[in-house]
Design a protein around this motif. Structure first.
Motif, PDB file in Angstrom:
ATOM      1  N   ARG A 190     -17.299  14.786  -3.925  1.00 31.02           N
ATOM      2  CA  ARG A 190     -16.525  13.898  -4.790  1.00 31.02           C
ATOM      3  C   ARG A 190     -16.467  12.511  -4.168  1.00 31.02           C
ATOM      4  NH1 ARG A 190     -15.780  16.119  -9.371  1.00 31.02           N
ATOM      5  NH2 ARG A 190     -13.721  15.265  -9.665  1.00 31.02           N
ATOM      6  N   ASN A 191     -16.676  11.504  -4.990  1.00 31.14           N
ATOM      7  CA  ASN A 191     -16.806  10.148  -4.483  1.00 31.14           C
ATOM      8  C   ASN A 191     -15.566   9.600  -3.814  1.00 31.14           C
ATOM      9  OD1 ASN A 191     -19.388   9.404  -4.916  1.00 31.14           O
ATOM     10  ND2 ASN A 191     -19.041   9.127  -7.101  1.00 31.14           N
ATOM     11  N   HIS A 192     -14.455   9.613  -4.567  1.00 31.18           N
ATOM     12  CA  HIS A 192     -13.251   8.975  -4.040  1.00 31.18           C
ATOM     13  C   HIS A 192     -12.846   9.573  -2.702  1.00 31.18           C
ATOM     14  CE1 HIS A 192      -9.266   7.174  -3.940  1.00 31.18           C
ATOM     15  NE2 HIS A 192      -8.953   8.303  -3.347  1.00 31.18           N
ATOM     16  N   VAL A 193     -12.796  10.906  -2.658  1.00 29.16           N
ATOM     17  CA  VAL A 193     -12.300  11.584  -1.469  1.00 29.16           C
ATOM     18  C   VAL A 193     -13.176  11.286  -0.257  1.00 29.16           C
ATOM     19  CG1 VAL A 193     -11.930  13.881  -0.470  1.00 29.16           C
ATOM     20  CG2 VAL A 193     -11.068  13.355  -2.747  1.00 29.16           C
ATOM     21  N   SER A 194     -14.467  11.088  -0.476  1.00 29.84           N
ATOM     22  CA  SER A 194     -15.318  10.790   0.680  1.00 29.84           C
ATOM     23  C   SER A 194     -15.274   9.301   1.061  1.00 29.84           C
ATOM     24  CB  SER A 194     -16.747  11.259   0.431  1.00 29.84           C
ATOM     25  OG  SER A 194     -17.190  10.769  -0.803  1.00 29.84           O
ATOM     26  N   ARG A 195     -14.753   8.437   0.174  1.00 30.54           N
ATOM     27  CA  ARG A 195     -14.708   6.997   0.477  1.00 30.54           C
ATOM     28  C   ARG A 195     -13.447   6.601   1.242  1.00 30.54           C
ATOM     29  NH1 ARG A 195     -14.520   2.732  -3.392  1.00 30.54           N
ATOM     30  NH2 ARG A 195     -13.974   4.216  -5.009  1.00 30.54           N
ATOM     31  N   PHE A 196     -12.365   7.341   1.074  1.00 38.00           N
ATOM     32  CA  PHE A 196     -11.096   6.994   1.720  1.00 38.00           C
ATOM     33  C   PHE A 196     -10.603   8.137   2.584  1.00 38.00           C
ATOM     34  CE2 PHE A 196     -11.269   4.415  -2.129  1.00 38.00           C
ATOM     35  CZ  PHE A 196     -11.089   3.155  -1.584  1.00 38.00           C
ATOM     36  N   PRO A 197      -9.975   7.856   3.749  1.00 35.09           N
ATOM     37  CA  PRO A 197      -9.704   6.523   4.285  1.00 35.09           C
ATOM     38  C   PRO A 197     -10.960   5.914   4.924  1.00 35.09           C
ATOM     39  CG  PRO A 197      -8.992   8.171   5.855  1.00 35.09           C
ATOM     40  CD  PRO A 197      -9.470   8.915   4.646  1.00 35.09           C
ATOM     41  N   ASP A 198     -10.875   4.600   5.266  1.00 38.61           N
ATOM     42  CA  ASP A 198     -11.972   3.966   5.996  1.00 38.61           C
ATOM     43  C   ASP A 198     -11.894   4.376   7.477  1.00 38.61           C
ATOM     44  OD1 ASP A 198     -10.076   2.386   7.328  1.00 38.61           O
ATOM     45  OD2 ASP A 198     -10.452   0.611   6.089  1.00 38.61           O
ATOM     46  N   ALA A 199     -12.775   3.837   8.288  1.00 37.19           N
ATOM     47  CA  ALA A 199     -12.876   4.284   9.682  1.00 37.19           C
ATOM     48  C   ALA A 199     -11.586   4.049  10.471  1.00 37.19           C
ATOM     49  CB  ALA A 199     -14.040   3.582  10.364  1.00 37.19           C
ATOM     50  N   ASP A 200     -10.768   3.089  10.037  1.00 32.41           N
ATOM     51  CA  ASP A 200      -9.502   2.829  10.732  1.00 32.41           C
ATOM     52  C   ASP A 200      -8.327   3.583  10.126  1.00 32.41           C
ATOM     53  OD1 ASP A 200     -10.747   1.008  12.486  1.00 32.41           O
ATOM     54  OD2 ASP A 200     -10.658  -0.553  10.944  1.00 32.41           O
ATOM     55  N   GLY A 201      -8.605   4.440   9.156  1.00 31.66           N
ATOM     56  CA  GLY A 201      -7.517   5.208   8.559  1.00 31.66           C
ATOM     57  C   GLY A 201      -6.792   4.465   7.462  1.00 31.66           C
ATOM     58  N   HIS A 235      -2.649   7.844  10.492  1.00 33.78           N
ATOM     59  CA  HIS A 235      -3.975   8.443  10.442  1.00 33.78           C
ATOM     60  C   HIS A 235      -4.171   9.313  11.694  1.00 33.78           C
ATOM     61  CE1 HIS A 235      -8.226   8.772   9.544  1.00 33.78           C
ATOM     62  NE2 HIS A 235      -8.519   8.394  10.775  1.00 33.78           N
ATOM     63  N   PRO A 236      -4.726  10.509  11.649  1.00 31.30           N
ATOM     64  CA  PRO A 236      -5.420  11.122  10.503  1.00 31.30           C
ATOM     65  C   PRO A 236      -4.559  12.060   9.644  1.00 31.30           C
ATOM     66  CG  PRO A 236      -5.883  12.412  12.465  1.00 31.30           C
ATOM     67  CD  PRO A 236      -4.952  11.297  12.894  1.00 31.30           C
ATOM     68  N   PHE A 237      -3.223  12.075   9.828  1.00 34.38           N
ATOM     69  CA  PHE A 237      -2.414  13.067   9.095  1.00 34.38           C
ATOM     70  C   PHE A 237      -2.568  13.009   7.567  1.00 34.38           C
ATOM     71  CE2 PHE A 237      -0.057  13.231  13.181  1.00 34.38           C
ATOM     72  CZ  PHE A 237      -0.098  14.606  13.383  1.00 34.38           C
ATOM     73  N   PRO A 238      -2.467  11.820   6.944  1.00 26.88           N
ATOM     74  CA  PRO A 238      -2.554  11.825   5.468  1.00 26.88           C
ATOM     75  C   PRO A 238      -3.879  12.397   4.955  1.00 26.88           C
ATOM     76  CG  PRO A 238      -1.712   9.717   6.255  1.00 26.88           C
ATOM     77  CD  PRO A 238      -2.197  10.472   7.473  1.00 26.88           C
ATOM     78  N   MET A 239      -4.963  12.139   5.692  1.00 24.15           N
ATOM     79  CA  MET A 239      -6.274  12.653   5.288  1.00 24.15           C
ATOM     80  C   MET A 239      -6.342  14.170   5.461  1.00 24.15           C
ATOM     81  SD  MET A 239      -9.989  11.823   6.982  1.00 24.15           S
ATOM     82  CE  MET A 239      -9.613  12.503   8.597  1.00 24.15           C
ATOM     83  N   ILE A 240      -5.823  14.660   6.580  1.00 20.45           N
ATOM     84  CA  ILE A 240      -5.889  16.102   6.853  1.00 20.45           C
ATOM     85  C   ILE A 240      -5.098  16.868   5.792  1.00 20.45           C
ATOM     86  CG2 ILE A 240      -5.246  17.927   8.488  1.00 20.45           C
ATOM     87  CD1 ILE A 240      -5.743  15.944  10.765  1.00 20.45           C
ATOM     88  N   PRO A 276       0.132   6.767   2.042  1.00 20.89           N
ATOM     89  CA  PRO A 276      -0.650   5.550   1.803  1.00 20.89           C
ATOM     90  C   PRO A 276      -1.694   5.679   0.697  1.00 20.89           C
ATOM     91  CG  PRO A 276      -1.333   6.622   3.858  1.00 20.89           C
ATOM     92  CD  PRO A 276      -0.090   7.325   3.390  1.00 20.89           C
ATOM     93  N   GLU A 277      -2.239   6.867   0.517  1.00 17.87           N
ATOM     94  CA  GLU A 277      -3.269   7.012  -0.528  1.00 17.87           C
ATOM     95  C   GLU A 277      -2.635   6.906  -1.916  1.00 17.87           C
ATOM     96  OE1 GLU A 277      -5.951  10.288   0.017  1.00 17.87           O
ATOM     97  OE2 GLU A 277      -7.259   9.601  -1.600  1.00 17.87           O
ATOM     98  N   ILE A 278      -1.444   7.484  -2.063  1.00 21.48           N
ATOM     99  CA  ILE A 278      -0.715   7.364  -3.333  1.00 21.48           C
ATOM    100  C   ILE A 278      -0.396   5.884  -3.590  1.00 21.48           C
ATOM    101  CG2 ILE A 278       1.475   7.860  -4.488  1.00 21.48           C
ATOM    102  CD1 ILE A 278      -0.030  10.366  -4.500  1.00 21.48           C
TER     103      ILE A 278
END
Ligand SMILES: *Cc1c(COP(=O)(O)O)cnc(C)c1O
Length: 410
Positions: free
Chosen positions: A6-17, A206-211, A323-325
């Motif tokens: 899926r595009n969105h999920v693989s684009r965010f977050p960036d390398a700095d979270g 970061h990385p909690f919101p992504m995990i 942050p993603e919301i």
């Protein structure tokens, strides 16, 4: 692997979270090694098919996944508008979506060689889910909880203790979720060499919101496939979820973010009204700020400190949002609505009486918004609601009449 196609999920977050303007890792410097260790370990496991296969197998046996998508036929017909479907996350073991990421964190902790899980909890749902996951993986568990909430949801406290967790009451400030988070962070600061912080939502540095989003994305992946199969190939027109930090919502949205034709709705608690201190509607009334290690949108007092919050649903009473919301809201991909305590309570009773399902008061906010939306949309449209948890914990509170008011007529 979570949403790898899926595009969105693989684009965010960036390398700095970061998720656009929001996110990052704003924690004290001495916790940086702990975050880097976690990001490194998760980064490797994220691309390990064996990790996700083990997670899937635990989810099937311990949790009861997949959870079904179900048509609310009676309510939909009463409303005479759009059809309402629910994703039954209330059928998860321990009663809510939270176990999706708790089991993930437990497996992650074991792979990292940690012996303990530390977390905060609001309504107790996260604490019970984490205690169960910790027991399954042979880990110790320490749950921090606002003293007010300890009294309010005493059954969940008993369940946590029964499952072997240590419950630590947080007595500062308002003695609710925010104070519990502060207290859990303090404990993690002291114990991170052998403990993992299993945060309760898609919040924190970061990385909690992504995990958390990745572990919750199972909701949306299942729901999308199930919905297509039920309708013979049509996507829902609307997807609705309640939002505190955003874990159940992001889990659900992640299945539909790339489908531009699906409208995404976030529902926030208006509590007793629009005055500061009477609600926890962060996206509606908040401004950019930093809370619990992430830069996002925060409900603030004039001086900039986090505002006091209230909601009949303890699990929604948080002055921040992940942050993603915040990014999805700012970009316009996500629209935001609010539901009051009274409206959520009325919907709680209505769904129980007419559908045979007792939703958590948190989920009743999403359902209340969905019934309002359905009444204004034509019958050929459909609304998919994330029914994030079951309401057993809320039954006595609702029937007694909340805040000492009149007993409610079912
Ligand atoms: C905790 C909880 C929520 C709110 O948390 P999010 O991270 O925003 O999903 C919603 N529903 C239930 C049942 C909960 O337990």
């Amino acid at each position: 692997m979570p949403g790898s196609t899926r595009n969105h999920v693989s684009r965010f977050p960036d390398a700095d979270g970061y998720y656009g303007d929001f996110g990052g890792a704003h924690w004290p410097e001495h916790l940086r090694p702990a975050l880097e260790e976690l990001a490194g370990a998760y980064g490797e496991l994220r691309s390990s098919p064996a990790f996700w296969a083990e997670l899937d197998s635990v989810r099937t046996g311990l949790q009861g996944r997949p959870t079904p998508v179900h048509y609310l036929e009676n309510i939909s017909k009463q409303l005479g508008g759009a059809r309402i479907y629910v994703k039954r996350e209330d059928l998860n073991h321990t009663g809510a979506h939270k176990i999706n990421h708790c089991v993930g964190f437990a497996l992650l902790a074991r792979r990292m060689g940690k012996r303990k899980l530390i977390a905060e909890t609001g309504a107790g749902q996260h604490g019970v889910a984490l205690a169960s996951a910790a027991a399954r993986f042979g880990l110790a568990c320490e749950v921090h909880m606002g003293a007010i909430d300890v009294d309010k949801v005493s059954t969940n406290v008993s369940l946590m203790r029964l499952l072997g967790a240590q419950v630590v009451p947080a007595t500062s400030g308002q003695s609710t979720l925010k104070e519990a988070s502060d207290s859990a962070l303090g404990a993690y600061t002291e114990q991170h060499a052998h403990a993992l912080y299993a945060i309760g939502s898609a919040i924190g540095p970061h990385p909690f919101p992504m995990i958390v989003r990745d572990f919750q994305s199972v909701i949306g992946q299942e729901a999308r496939a199930q919905f297509l199969s039920i309708t013979g190939g049509t996507l829902p027109d609307h997807v609705v979820a309640c939002v505190a930090g955003g874990s159940n919502a992001l889990g659900m949205y992640s299945g539909f973010l790339d489908d531009a034709e699906v409208a995404l709705h976030a529902v926030e608690p208006l509590g007793k009204g629009a005055e500061l201190g009477q609600h926890a509607a962060t996206l509606t009334f908040g401004r950019p700020g930093t809370l619990h290690g992430t830069s996002s949108v925060v409900l603030q007092e004039d001086g900039g400190s986090p505002a006091p919050v209230r909601s009949i649903a303890s699990g929604l009473a948080y002055p921040g949002v992940g942050p993603e919301i915040a990014m999805l809201c700012k970009s316009g991909r996500l629209s935001v609505g609010t539901v009051s305590d009274d409206e959520a309570t009325a919907t709680f009773l209505r769904i129980a009486r007419h559908e045979g399902i007792i939703p958590a008061l948190e989920s009743a906010h999403a359902l209340a918004f969905a019934t309002r939306l359905a009444a204004n949309r034509p019958p050929n449209e459909s609304i998919l609601v994330n029914l994030s948890g079951r309401g057993d914990k809320d039954v006595n509170f609702v029937l007694a009449g909340h805040d000492g008011g009149q007993p409610l007529q079912p």
